[in-house]
Enzyme design. Structure first.
Site, PDB file in Angstrom:
ATOM      1  CG  ASP A 101      -2.308  -0.240   1.028  1.00  0.00           C
ATOM      2  OD1 ASP A 101      -2.730  -0.304  -0.154  1.00  0.00           O
ATOM      3  OD2 ASP A 101      -3.047  -0.406   2.019  1.00  0.00           O
ATOM      4  CE  LYS A 131      -4.975  -1.884  -1.085  1.00  0.00           C
ATOM      5  NZ  LYS A 131      -5.482  -0.675  -0.416  1.00  0.00           N
ATOM      6  CD  GLU A 133      -7.303   4.057   1.021  1.00  0.00           C
ATOM      7  OE1 GLU A 133      -7.911   5.116   1.308  1.00  0.00           O
ATOM      8  OE2 GLU A 133      -6.953   3.232   1.870  1.00  0.00           O
ATOM      9  CD  GLU A 200     -12.273  -1.259   2.861  1.00  0.00           C
ATOM     10  OE1 GLU A 200     -11.180  -1.013   2.335  1.00  0.00           O
ATOM     11  OE2 GLU A 200     -12.450  -1.333   4.098  1.00  0.00           O
TER      12      GLU A 200
END
Ligand code: KIV
Length: 289
Positions: A101, A131, A133, A200
């Site tokens: 992340d 990764k 967001e 999510e």
């Protein structure tokens, strides 16, 4: 399942017992609509060793801030922390694809900042991908990274790094315009070149629609069984993280209870002189002649 040149099938052990090869990013993409992708989080070498033979993807999530550092959110997590934990998980794994992340503040400022952070993660952890967001607003960043050789996994819907903007950890996509927004985010990130998208905390129909619409695998968490893969925070599913239990988590063990009862037995043994016993000491000195 893909067949590697080395003769190792999709990263699994060869019957001869030869060394496994790691599942690659293209291997995962090729599974869309064919074979489910199994993902769990890992933050340490021993946990990675235990999980690696059973999963396709190990995610070093910034959830580590809450799960092992005790922060109230993922916001205090730094790039240095992700580097240390990413490298530890890499040392404990040889089979699963490794994704690390990008923490809050390490990629939102500019595409150049994102590249520097992602390149550091890849160089210093040996991960195969990062990764991040974000939805439509992060699409140019995803495109910038992918065009420069960094595989990117997206993360849409409930985005913990935006907890203060979203107003909490509530499920997304209940209202029609919110559902359309999550869909637009997933499409934008996939079109920008992400090889997979974590979905999510969204309503089941939203996750199903995204999975049907985008050409790359969706990895669901609190989303839908129809996603191309599933991820859980390992400590949640092992019953090791007691601060709260998201309602979508399924517990496969109650390790916090097991640890407490082991600690209680040890404490009782020490207090009553049962431990250490004859097998737990090095014995007495032999007299030299
Ligand atoms: O940080 C994390 O562990 C994650 C997963 C829960 C998807 O982002």
């Amino acid at each position: 399942m893909s067949i590697h040149d080395s003769g190792t099938a999709g990263g699994k052990t060869k019957p001869s017992g030869a060394k496994m090869t790691r599942i690659s990013v293209p291997d995962l993409v090729a599974r869309k609509g064919k074979e489910k992708i199994v993902c769990l989080t890992a933050y340490t070498t021993p946990m990675a060793r235990a999980l690696d033979p059973h999963v396709d993807l190990l995610l070093v999530g910034d959830s580590l801030g809450m799960v092992i550092y005790g922060f109230e959110s993922t916001l205090p997590v730094t790039l240095d922390m992700m580097v240390m934990h990413g490298a530890a998980v890499r040392r404990g794994s040889e089979h699963a694809c490794l994704v690390v992340d990008m923490p809050f503040g390490s990629y939102q400022e500019s595409t150049e900042q994102a590249f520097r952070s992602a390149a550091r993660l890849m160089r210093e952890t040996g991960c195969s991908a990062v990764k991040l967001e974000g939805g439509r607003e992060m699409a140019p960043t995803v495109e910038f990274l992918v065009k420069r050789g960094i595989p990117v996994m997206g993360h849409v819907g409930l985005m913990p790094q935006s907890v203060h903007t979203l107003g909490g950890y509530r499920a997304r996509g209940r209202a029609t315009d919110e559902a359309a927004g999550v869909m637009a985010d997933a499409v934008a990130i996939a079109e920008a070149g992400a090889f997979s998208v974590v979905v999510e905390g969204v309503l089941e129909q939203v996750a199903q629609a995204i999975t049907a619409r985008i050409p790359v695998p969706t990895i669901g968490i609190g989303a839908s069984v129809d996603c191309d893969g599933q991820v859980l925070v390992t400590e949640d599913m092992l019953g090791l993280f007691g601060a709260f239990k998201p309602r979508f988590v399924k517990r496969y063990a109650e390790l916090a209870d097991d640890i407490a009862s082991a600690a209680a037995s040890y404490a009782a043994d020490v207090r009553t002189g049962v431990f250490p016993g004859p097998d737990n000491v090095f014995g007495s000195l032999k007299k030299s002649s």
